[in-house]
Design a protein around this motif. Structure first.
Motif, mmCIF file in Angstrom:
data_model
loop_
_atom_site.group_PDB
_atom_site.id
_atom_site.type_symbol
_atom_site.label_atom_id
_atom_site.label_comp_id
_atom_site.label_asym_id
_atom_site.label_seq_id
_atom_site.Cartn_x
_atom_site.Cartn_y
_atom_site.Cartn_z
ATOM 1 N N GLU A 8 0.840 -1.197 0.000
ATOM 2 C CA GLU A 8 0.000 0.000 0.000
ATOM 3 C C GLU A 8 0.877 1.249 0.000
ATOM 4 O O GLU A 8 1.838 1.338 0.782
ATOM 5 C CB GLU A 8 -0.926 0.016 1.213
ATOM 6 C CG GLU A 8 -1.850 -1.187 1.314
ATOM 7 C CD GLU A 8 -2.780 -1.320 0.132
ATOM 8 O OE1 GLU A 8 -3.279 -0.281 -0.351
ATOM 9 O OE2 GLU A 8 -3.021 -2.457 -0.316
ATOM 10 N N LYS A 10 -0.749 4.463 -0.181
ATOM 11 C CA LYS A 10 -1.542 5.585 0.318
ATOM 12 C C LYS A 10 -0.892 6.084 1.613
ATOM 13 O O LYS A 10 -0.410 5.281 2.423
ATOM 14 C CB LYS A 10 -2.982 5.138 0.585
ATOM 15 C CG LYS A 10 -3.925 6.272 0.921
ATOM 16 C CD LYS A 10 -5.376 5.831 0.828
ATOM 17 C CE LYS A 10 -6.292 7.031 1.026
ATOM 18 N NZ LYS A 10 -7.679 6.731 0.639
ATOM 19 N N GLU A 13 -0.817 4.324 5.318
ATOM 20 C CA GLU A 13 -1.568 3.072 5.218
ATOM 21 C C GLU A 13 -0.595 1.919 5.465
ATOM 22 O O GLU A 13 0.305 1.670 4.660
ATOM 23 C CB GLU A 13 -2.230 2.925 3.840
ATOM 24 C CG GLU A 13 -3.032 1.647 3.688
ATOM 25 C CD GLU A 13 -4.019 1.430 4.809
ATOM 26 O OE1 GLU A 13 -3.764 0.552 5.661
ATOM 27 O OE2 GLU A 13 -5.039 2.146 4.857
ATOM 28 N N LYS A 74 -6.465 -0.924 0.100
ATOM 29 C CA LYS A 74 -7.107 0.307 -0.338
ATOM 30 C C LYS A 74 -7.175 0.386 -1.854
ATOM 31 O O LYS A 74 -6.455 -0.301 -2.577
ATOM 32 C CB LYS A 74 -6.345 1.520 0.202
ATOM 33 C CG LYS A 74 -6.481 1.700 1.708
ATOM 34 C CD LYS A 74 -7.919 1.859 2.150
ATOM 35 C CE LYS A 74 -8.536 3.152 1.654
ATOM 36 N NZ LYS A 74 -9.965 3.273 2.035
ATOM 37 N N GLU A 75 -8.050 1.258 -2.317
ATOM 38 C CA GLU A 75 -8.210 1.483 -3.749
ATOM 39 C C GLU A 75 -6.916 2.013 -4.358
ATOM 40 O O GLU A 75 -6.120 2.669 -3.660
ATOM 41 C CB GLU A 75 -9.338 2.491 -3.999
ATOM 42 C CG GLU A 75 -9.030 3.927 -3.622
ATOM 43 C CD GLU A 75 -9.053 4.223 -2.142
ATOM 44 O OE1 GLU A 75 -8.566 5.311 -1.745
ATOM 45 O OE2 GLU A 75 -9.544 3.373 -1.365
ATOM 46 N N THR A 92 -10.003 -5.701 -3.779
ATOM 47 C CA THR A 92 -9.637 -4.716 -2.772
ATOM 48 C C THR A 92 -10.869 -3.908 -2.384
ATOM 49 O O THR A 92 -11.947 -4.078 -2.950
ATOM 50 C CB THR A 92 -8.539 -3.776 -3.326
ATOM 51 O OG1 THR A 92 -8.068 -2.930 -2.287
ATOM 52 C CG2 THR A 92 -9.056 -2.908 -4.472
ATOM 53 N N TYR A 93 -10.721 -3.000 -1.419
ATOM 54 C CA TYR A 93 -11.743 -1.984 -1.200
ATOM 55 C C TYR A 93 -11.626 -0.962 -2.329
ATOM 56 O O TYR A 93 -10.549 -0.413 -2.564
ATOM 57 C CB TYR A 93 -11.544 -1.269 0.141
ATOM 58 C CG TYR A 93 -11.859 -2.126 1.349
ATOM 59 C CD1 TYR A 93 -13.150 -2.561 1.600
ATOM 60 C CD2 TYR A 93 -10.858 -2.488 2.242
ATOM 61 C CE1 TYR A 93 -13.442 -3.349 2.710
ATOM 62 C CE2 TYR A 93 -11.136 -3.270 3.351
ATOM 63 C CZ TYR A 93 -12.438 -3.700 3.575
ATOM 64 O OH TYR A 93 -12.714 -4.481 4.669
ATOM 65 N N ASP A 269 -15.278 7.337 3.099
ATOM 66 C CA ASP A 269 -14.890 6.549 1.926
ATOM 67 C C ASP A 269 -15.983 6.539 0.862
ATOM 68 O O ASP A 269 -15.710 6.359 -0.324
ATOM 69 C CB ASP A 269 -14.588 5.100 2.315
ATOM 70 C CG ASP A 269 -13.139 4.920 2.754
ATOM 71 O OD1 ASP A 269 -12.297 5.730 2.339
ATOM 72 O OD2 ASP A 269 -12.853 3.980 3.507
ATOM 73 N N ASN A 299 -8.969 6.294 5.884
ATOM 74 C CA ASN A 299 -8.547 4.912 6.157
ATOM 75 C C ASN A 299 -8.304 4.751 7.651
ATOM 76 O O ASN A 299 -7.215 4.396 8.099
ATOM 77 C CB ASN A 299 -7.314 4.534 5.337
ATOM 78 C CG ASN A 299 -6.113 5.426 5.613
ATOM 79 O OD1 ASN A 299 -6.270 6.604 5.925
ATOM 80 N ND2 ASN A 299 -4.913 4.873 5.490
#
Length: 373
Positions: A8, A10, A13, A74-75, A92-93, A269, A299
């Motif tokens: 990840e 982000k 994250e 995460k996206e 994933t989300y 989100d 997040n």
């Protein structure tokens, strides 16, 4: 099947989509697992732990370019859009109802996007969202209490009060998984807790689950306006699966609240349930609008990655195994819950609420499924 685990990127994250224990299960089933270097470090899993169970630790380019099924938490963010490609299944989300650029990136790339948050069982449970909703719900009063401190712009009130001084009033909008867990923790911190929901049946369940220790009220505009007047903290916990969250607290309602009161938007989100919300990060989590402190970290569970990663793998692994063993086409044919997780296939939007959120064409999953291999 070759299953990739991406790191990840982000900000702040620290979660990872698969634990070494999960990787071992997949390897034992005859699948190849490739893990990006450093992917698990934030959750306490060093590269050697993955290598020890038979996974290969590789660089970012190999993970993204060779995986058939790519697991994330995460996206994808903008820096990762160029790595999306036809022939890749991304699990994933996604939360794309509130993210136009990502929606178009997924469609333009032809990637098959399967969203954790829209996997839905026939009894309307969201099994892959539930553990993160539990974590976020339990974090919400904790972070809201921090934001209520005077040094952070809050009113300067202790959630539980002390003998002779009343506790803070915490209002939870939405009595689902997030709302229930937020109420549990707020009660544990000895706050005066209210939960608003639109379902009388759900309120009856909450009455039993919370042992009658909260005040339950029907959620409507007038009731929300009334509770805002003396609320110290409002936790937004509403969710419409796959769709943009409804704006329950509007900008014009903020003057009803006392200066320094706190809004915690767990629905951020999905676009947030407060009109004045915008996504923030763990580095810069709060901002003020009209004297009201907003906490809108997108997040939240990333703050407790060891707990979150283990909880996430517990629920995602059976679905990963099904996709890996059968291929996505057969897996979604066998499991209607997983089928609801499919948001994009070969440039087509297969989840109606997302299509409606962006004014784009919706394609029935049955009509798009021929593109799967």
């Amino acid at each position: 099947m070759r299953i990739g685990v991406a790191k990840e990127i982000k900000p702040r994250e620290y979660r990872v989509a698969l634990t070494p224990a999960g990787a071992l299960e997949l390897v034992q089933r005859g699948h190849e697992v490739v893990v990006e270097q450093g992917a698990g470090i934030g959750s306490g899993f060093v590269d050697e732990a993955y290598a020890a169970v038979g996974a290969r630790v590789v660089d970012v380019d190999e993970v993204w370019s060779t995986a058939e099924l790519l697991l994330k938490v995460k996206e994808p963010i903008e820096a990762e859009y160029a790595r999306l490609r036809d022939g890749l299944t991304l699990f994933t989300y996604l939360h794309i109802a509130a993210d136009g650029p990502l929606t178009h990136a997924l469609l333009d790339s032809g990637v098959t996007g399967v969203a954790y948050e829209t996997v839905e069982t026939p009894d309307r449970r969201l099994p892959l969202l539930a553990p993160m909703s539990e974590v976020a719900g339990r974090l919400a009063p904790q972070m809201g209490a921090w934001a209520l401190e005077k040094a952070h712009g809050g009113r300067g009130i202790l959630l539980g009060g002390v003998p002779g001084v009343p506790p803070a009033k915490v209002v939870v909008l939405g009595g689902g998984v997030v709302g229930l867990n937020a109420a549990i923790i707020a009660l544990g911190m000895q706050a005066d807790v209210w939960v608003l929901d639109k379902s009388v049946d759900r309120m009856r369940e909450l009455e039993i689950a919370l042992d009658g220790r909260v005040t339950l009220a029907m959620s409507n505009r007038l009731q929300i306006e009334e509770v805002l007047r003396d609320a110290d903290m409002v936790i937004g916990a509403v969710l419409i699966p796959g769709a943009v969250a409804p704006k329950l607290v509007t900008h014009e309602m903020l003057p009803l609240m006392r200066p320094g009161s706190v809004l915690v938007d767990v629905a951020i989100d999905q676009g947030g349930c407060f009109e004045t919300s915008h996504a923030t990060t763990h580095d810069d989590p709060i901002f003020e609008v009209d004297g009201i402190v907003h906490y809108c970290v997108a997040n939240m569970p990333g703050a407790v990655p060891i707990t979150s990663t283990k909880a996430l793998t517990n629920v995602t692994l059976p679905y990963v195994e099904a996709i890996a063993d059968k291929g996505l086409s057969r897996a979604i044919a066998d499991d209607p819950a997983l089928a609801k997780g499919v948001n994009t296939i070969a440039g087509k939007l297969t989840y109606r609420a997302v299509a409606e959120a962006h004014g784009l064409a919706h394609t029935r999953l049955e009509d798009a499924q021929s593109a799967l291999v």
